[in-house]
Design a protein around this motif. Structure first.
Motif, PDB file in Angstrom:
ATOM      1  N   LEU A 129       4.485 -29.812  44.432  1.00 42.35           N
ATOM      2  CA  LEU A 129       4.630 -30.671  43.761  1.00 42.35           C
ATOM      3  C   LEU A 129       5.072 -30.773  41.712  1.00 42.35           C
ATOM      4  O   LEU A 129       5.770 -31.618  41.276  1.00 42.35           O
ATOM      5  CB  LEU A 129       4.409 -32.710  44.036  1.00 42.35           C
ATOM      6  CG  LEU A 129       4.229 -32.621  45.049  1.00 42.35           C
ATOM      7  CD1 LEU A 129       3.218 -33.262  45.827  1.00 42.35           C
ATOM      8  CD2 LEU A 129       5.403 -33.011  45.497  1.00 42.35           C
ATOM      9  N   MET A 130       4.258 -30.433  41.234  1.00 43.31           N
ATOM     10  CA  MET A 130       4.536 -30.331  40.033  1.00 43.31           C
ATOM     11  C   MET A 130       5.320 -29.639  38.967  1.00 43.31           C
ATOM     12  O   MET A 130       6.323 -29.865  38.466  1.00 43.31           O
ATOM     13  CB  MET A 130       3.041 -29.689  38.899  1.00 43.31           C
ATOM     14  CG  MET A 130       1.811 -30.804  40.076  1.00 43.31           C
ATOM     15  SD  MET A 130       1.252 -32.382  39.110  1.00 43.31           S
ATOM     16  CE  MET A 130       1.727 -32.303  37.635  1.00 43.31           C
ATOM     17  N   LEU A 131       5.690 -27.793  39.607  1.00 49.50           N
ATOM     18  CA  LEU A 131       6.553 -27.315  39.415  1.00 49.50           C
ATOM     19  C   LEU A 131       8.192 -28.348  39.118  1.00 49.50           C
ATOM     20  O   LEU A 131       9.015 -28.380  38.340  1.00 49.50           O
ATOM     21  CB  LEU A 131       6.724 -26.512  40.505  1.00 49.50           C
ATOM     22  CG  LEU A 131       5.963 -25.265  39.914  1.00 49.50           C
ATOM     23  CD1 LEU A 131       5.583 -24.111  40.782  1.00 49.50           C
ATOM     24  CD2 LEU A 131       5.949 -24.151  38.211  1.00 49.50           C
ATOM     25  N   ARG A 132       8.179 -29.087  40.434  1.00 51.03           N
ATOM     26  CA  ARG A 132       9.362 -29.695  41.041  1.00 51.03           C
ATOM     27  C   ARG A 132       9.227 -30.849  40.109  1.00 51.03           C
ATOM     28  O   ARG A 132      10.558 -30.926  39.042  1.00 51.03           O
ATOM     29  CB  ARG A 132       9.248 -30.332  42.563  1.00 51.03           C
ATOM     30  CG  ARG A 132      10.523 -31.302  42.464  1.00 51.03           C
ATOM     31  CD  ARG A 132      12.294 -30.045  42.955  1.00 51.03           C
ATOM     32  NE  ARG A 132      13.028 -30.990  43.415  1.00 51.03           N
ATOM     33  CZ  ARG A 132      13.677 -31.217  42.798  1.00 51.03           C
ATOM     34  NH1 ARG A 132      13.704 -31.804  41.048  1.00 51.03           N
ATOM     35  NH2 ARG A 132      14.753 -32.491  43.017  1.00 51.03           N
ATOM     36  N   TYR A 133       8.432 -31.751  40.013  1.00 51.94           N
ATOM     37  CA  TYR A 133       9.199 -33.080  39.259  1.00 51.94           C
ATOM     38  C   TYR A 133       8.254 -33.288  37.812  1.00 51.94           C
ATOM     39  O   TYR A 133       8.603 -34.304  37.375  1.00 51.94           O
ATOM     40  CB  TYR A 133       8.221 -33.823  39.987  1.00 51.94           C
ATOM     41  CG  TYR A 133       8.950 -34.275  41.525  1.00 51.94           C
ATOM     42  CD1 TYR A 133      10.012 -35.151  41.722  1.00 51.94           C
ATOM     43  CD2 TYR A 133       8.475 -33.860  42.796  1.00 51.94           C
ATOM     44  CE1 TYR A 133      10.915 -34.942  42.067  1.00 51.94           C
ATOM     45  CE2 TYR A 133       8.965 -34.026  43.807  1.00 51.94           C
ATOM     46  CZ  TYR A 133      10.651 -34.637  43.786  1.00 51.94           C
ATOM     47  OH  TYR A 133      10.811 -35.206  44.632  1.00 51.94           O
ATOM     48  N   THR A 134       8.032 -32.146  37.762  1.00 51.14           N
ATOM     49  CA  THR A 134       7.421 -31.654  35.856  1.00 51.14           C
ATOM     50  C   THR A 134       8.786 -31.469  35.149  1.00 51.14           C
ATOM     51  O   THR A 134       8.367 -30.466  33.685  1.00 51.14           O
ATOM     52  CB  THR A 134       6.579 -31.293  35.527  1.00 51.14           C
ATOM     53  OG1 THR A 134       5.851 -29.979  36.306  1.00 51.14           O
ATOM     54  CG2 THR A 134       5.116 -32.060  36.622  1.00 51.14           C
TER      55      THR A 134
END
Length: 173
Positions: free
Chosen positions: A82-87
């Motif tokens: 999630l952090m990789l995708r949404y940041t």
């Protein structure tokens, strides 16, 4: 990376369960004996050249294979994906490239697409503590781990799509 018997793993985007780790007669190196979720993908049932290395839960004669240990992947955690995708560190399944997006037409022409309002959307998505839904296609999520950055980072997140994932571990504090 340590692979152990019972681990759920991803091998070339295919899910499997590790049933054996060790040497295989006639082959150098360490191998993982895996039982595929898709039982038609394998080559045997855990026995090779008359020697049984492991037993499969499936009764299929092609449920298992041996894979070199360095080819076995354990995926990533839901929080990391999630952090990789949404940041905006990574688009779905690929690296970002200067915000340039192209589509291919039916006659294989490459057409550049201008992203209008991208900065506003990106800024909103970076606020992971406010995400209410997410899409992680091809992220190879293998575990859902709530740690100090987990539930605190995304308290409102409920529905999410994680196609091509192999979620196998759930740890809730």
């Amino acid at each position: 990376m340590t692979v152990a018997v019972g681990d759920r793993v991803l091998i070339v985007k295919q899910a499997a369960t590790v049933r054996y780790v060790g040497t295989v007669n006639g082959h150098d190196g360490i191998w993982a004996g895996v039982e595929w979720d898709d039982t038609s993908r394998g080559k045997h049932d855990g026995a090779v050249d008359g020697k049984r290395y492991f037993a499969c839960q499936s009764s299929s004669p092609t449920a298992a294979s041996f894979v070199r240990i360095n080819k076995v992947g354990q995926g990533t955690s839901l929080v990391d994906a999630l952090m990789l995708r949404y940041t905006n560190q990574r688009a779905e399944g690929q690296a970002m490239s200067d915000s340039q997006v192209y589509f291919s037409t039916s006659n294989k022409c490459k057409v550049r697409v201008e992203l209008v309002g991208e900065e506003k959307v990106t800024e909103r998505q970076r606020k992971t503590d406010q995400l209410v839904s997410a899409r992680l296609v091809g992220a190879q999520v293998a575990s859902v781990v709530s740690n100090l950055s987990g539930t605190a980072a995304m308290p409102y997140l409920h529905p999410f799509g994680a196609c091509s994932s192999c979620i196998v571990k759930l740890h809730v504090p």
